[in-house]
Design a protein around this motif. Sequence first.
Motif, PDB file in Angstrom:
ATOM      1  N   ASP A 181       0.864  -1.171   0.000  1.00  0.00           N
ATOM      2  CA  ASP A 181       0.000   0.000   0.000  1.00  0.00           C
ATOM      3  C   ASP A 181       0.905   1.225   0.000  1.00  0.00           C
ATOM      4  OD1 ASP A 181      -1.840   2.031   0.385  1.00  0.00           O
ATOM      5  OD2 ASP A 181      -2.953   0.970   1.951  1.00  0.00           O
ATOM      6  N   ASP A 183      -0.043   4.312   0.154  1.00  0.00           N
ATOM      7  CA  ASP A 183      -0.568   5.381   1.008  1.00  0.00           C
ATOM      8  C   ASP A 183       0.002   5.149   2.408  1.00  0.00           C
ATOM      9  OD1 ASP A 183      -2.247   6.702   2.965  1.00  0.00           O
ATOM     10  OD2 ASP A 183      -3.699   7.063   1.357  1.00  0.00           O
ATOM     11  N   ALA A 185      -0.089   6.660   5.329  1.00  0.00           N
ATOM     12  CA  ALA A 185      -0.949   6.764   6.514  1.00  0.00           C
ATOM     13  C   ALA A 185      -1.844   5.540   6.631  1.00  0.00           C
ATOM     14  CB  ALA A 185      -1.778   8.039   6.436  1.00  0.00           C
ATOM     15  N   ARG A 186      -2.421   5.131   5.529  1.00  0.00           N
ATOM     16  CA  ARG A 186      -3.309   3.963   5.554  1.00  0.00           C
ATOM     17  C   ARG A 186      -2.514   2.686   5.853  1.00  0.00           C
ATOM     18  NH1 ARG A 186      -6.277   4.126   0.388  1.00  0.00           N
ATOM     19  NH2 ARG A 186      -4.390   3.163  -0.458  1.00  0.00           N
ATOM     20  N   ALA A 187      -1.326   2.576   5.253  1.00  0.00           N
ATOM     21  CA  ALA A 187      -0.500   1.392   5.493  1.00  0.00           C
ATOM     22  C   ALA A 187      -0.075   1.310   6.957  1.00  0.00           C
ATOM     23  CB  ALA A 187       0.724   1.421   4.585  1.00  0.00           C
ATOM     24  N   ARG A 188       0.245   2.457   7.559  1.00  0.00           N
ATOM     25  CA  ARG A 188       0.613   2.442   8.978  1.00  0.00           C
ATOM     26  C   ARG A 188      -0.566   2.029   9.847  1.00  0.00           C
ATOM     27  NH1 ARG A 188       3.996   7.896   8.391  1.00  0.00           N
ATOM     28  NH2 ARG A 188       6.082   6.990   8.047  1.00  0.00           N
ATOM     29  N   GLU A 189      -1.765   2.412   9.480  1.00  0.00           N
ATOM     30  CA  GLU A 189      -2.943   1.965  10.232  1.00  0.00           C
ATOM     31  C   GLU A 189      -3.060   0.447  10.183  1.00  0.00           C
ATOM     32  OE1 GLU A 189      -6.486   3.861   8.887  1.00  0.00           O
ATOM     33  OE2 GLU A 189      -5.811   5.884   9.414  1.00  0.00           O
ATOM     34  N   THR A 190      -2.869  -0.116   9.006  1.00  0.00           N
ATOM     35  CA  THR A 190      -2.897  -1.579   8.865  1.00  0.00           C
ATOM     36  C   THR A 190      -1.808  -2.218   9.704  1.00  0.00           C
ATOM     37  OG1 THR A 190      -3.753  -1.379   6.600  1.00  0.00           O
ATOM     38  CG2 THR A 190      -2.733  -3.474   7.203  1.00  0.00           C
ATOM     39  N   ARG A 193      -2.605  -2.088  13.478  1.00  0.00           N
ATOM     40  CA  ARG A 193      -3.609  -3.084  13.867  1.00  0.00           C
ATOM     41  C   ARG A 193      -2.947  -4.448  14.056  1.00  0.00           C
ATOM     42  NH1 ARG A 193      -6.954  -0.264  10.169  1.00  0.00           N
ATOM     43  NH2 ARG A 193      -6.448  -1.734   8.492  1.00  0.00           N
ATOM     44  N   HIS A 233       6.116  -1.340   4.363  1.00  0.00           N
ATOM     45  CA  HIS A 233       4.950  -1.021   3.537  1.00  0.00           C
ATOM     46  C   HIS A 233       5.360  -0.116   2.388  1.00  0.00           C
ATOM     47  CE1 HIS A 233       4.739   2.975   5.477  1.00  0.00           C
ATOM     48  NE2 HIS A 233       5.001   2.337   6.612  1.00  0.00           N
TER      49      HIS A 233
END
Length: 279
Positions: A181, A183, A185-190, A193, A233
Amino acid sequence: MSWSERIGEVGVWRGAADVDAALAAEIEGLGFGAIWLGGSPPSDLRAAEALLDATERIVVATGIVNIWKSSAEELAASWQRIEARHPGRLLLGIGSGHREATPERVRPLAAMGAYLDVLDAGGVPVGARVLSAMGPKSLTLAAERSAGTHPYLTVPSQSAEQRAALGAGALIAPEQTVVLDEDAARARETARRFLAGYLNKANYVASMQRAGFTGADTDGAGSDRLVDEIVVHGSTARIATAVRAHLEAGADHVCVQVQPVAEPLETLRAIAGVLGLRG
């Protein structure tokens, strides 16, 4: 033939409940050399046997059988059963888990030694197993009583340390979690988690701090620096660079764990392509 020759440089790490026969065949077809079954697979090894039955040449490894949850006697018998049917295609990854999940985890090095004694008595060769060894004492045990080590959530500098500790002949097969990913910010969220279940485990935090991360990095949900290095990521090129970094540091084989877990094939196909794997 050594394990590094049998399994090549790149494999796939996935929870045992998340791999079926069809996915195993796809992974083999993409050219990955091994499937590592996580989630503390039980000592009957039926999940590993089913994947071996469904494929032709790929190695199936356990990542890891937990000594507190699995009978050593049954594990030895299971290895004998499967080795007779699929010679040279089963590698036992064995570990002692973490104390937060297993309150009985006391003196883990001594317990591991006793467990390996039972495997010895059951006819499991030293060369058929690797230990999940991250600390200096567990690496010494791995060098003496197994074919090498299968560490989890480590960085390339630790692969270099493991090579120095174990020597030239040992198998070093670290797991590397990845998120395809671009993106950030989105990859760090994944990634966060995924890491949430590990940053409250003392053994993983200690391993990360031995790698040079500070308490500030491992506190809470983890710093961006820790997240970016532990869970790589970005693009396929970035992921390939991370895999090669472990290999260049001394690892023989890198087990790629795709996050999020659902529908991994797009990422695995992309990784196989950029790394030049051949089915």
